[in-house]
Write an enzyme that holds these catalytic residues in place. Structure first.
Site, PDB file in Angstrom:
ATOM      1  CG  HIS A  52      -2.130  -0.959   1.174  1.00  0.00           C
ATOM      2  ND1 HIS A  52      -3.339  -1.009   1.829  1.00  0.00           N
ATOM      3  CD2 HIS A  52      -2.010  -2.019   0.531  1.00  0.00           C
ATOM      4  CE1 HIS A  52      -4.094  -1.925   1.662  1.00  0.00           C
ATOM      5  NE2 HIS A  52      -3.267  -2.682   0.947  1.00  0.00           N
ATOM      6  CD  GLU A  54      -2.292   4.458   2.848  1.00  0.00           C
ATOM      7  OE1 GLU A  54      -3.483   4.749   3.238  1.00  0.00           O
ATOM      8  OE2 GLU A  54      -1.795   3.564   2.212  1.00  0.00           O
ATOM      9  CB  CYS A  85      -2.626   2.086   5.830  1.00  0.00           C
ATOM     10  SG  CYS A  85      -1.927   1.116   4.476  1.00  0.00           S
TER      11      CYS A  85
END
Length: 153
Positions: A52, A54, A85
């Protein structure tokens, strides 16, 4: 604030061009205004559920700053963070989270769940809706194109 979200949007556009869900993120050292970590969604190309935006930005910031804690840092991300996240944000001790589009399916900062208000040992401040129209538009465009491609198969 817009300056950092604009950079996150540039990263989201890069993800889009690679066929990834267009999410971008930057970690900013608040005392200097310097971007110390950047990331974009790479789940499809990396074949990894952890890829991801993040997570990538937090990892880069930790490596650059030399520790797992990111005090006096803020995260700017184009889409509301998911539970994974949010956990990484809590664990890295990021002070502030600014996100663009709300995620009514898996957003865990404000939409589906409010993880940052739960009694964890650390709670960042969060603000959603930063450049929301731009952040939502790129996501809408991506999924519209994806539906067209699937229909034409």
């Amino acid at each position: 604030m817009d300056k950092y979200m604009k950079r996150a949007l540039e990263l989201a556009r890069e993800a889009f061009s690679e066929g990834e869900v267009p999410v971008g993120a930057v970690v900013v050292k608040k005392t200097t205004g310097e971007i110390v970590g950047e990331g974009r969604n790479r789940r499809e190309t990396a074949k990894n559920a952890l890829a991801h935006a993040e997570i990538e930005a937090i990892d880069q910031a930790c490596r650059r700053l030399g520790g797992w804690r990111l005090p006096e840092c803020a995260l700017y991300v184009t889409l509301e963070p998911c539970p994974m996240c949010c956990g990484a944000i809590i664990n890295s001790r990021i002070d502030n989270v600014y996100f663009g589009a709300y995620d009514y399916k898996s957003g865990s900062a404000e939409s589906v769940q409010k993880m940052f208000s739960l009694p964890y040992n650390y709670r960042p401040e969060v603000m959603g809706g930063i450049m929301e129209e731009e952040c939502s538009a790129i996501l809408s465009e991506f999924f519209k194109e994806l539906r067209i491609r699937k229909k034409n198969r």
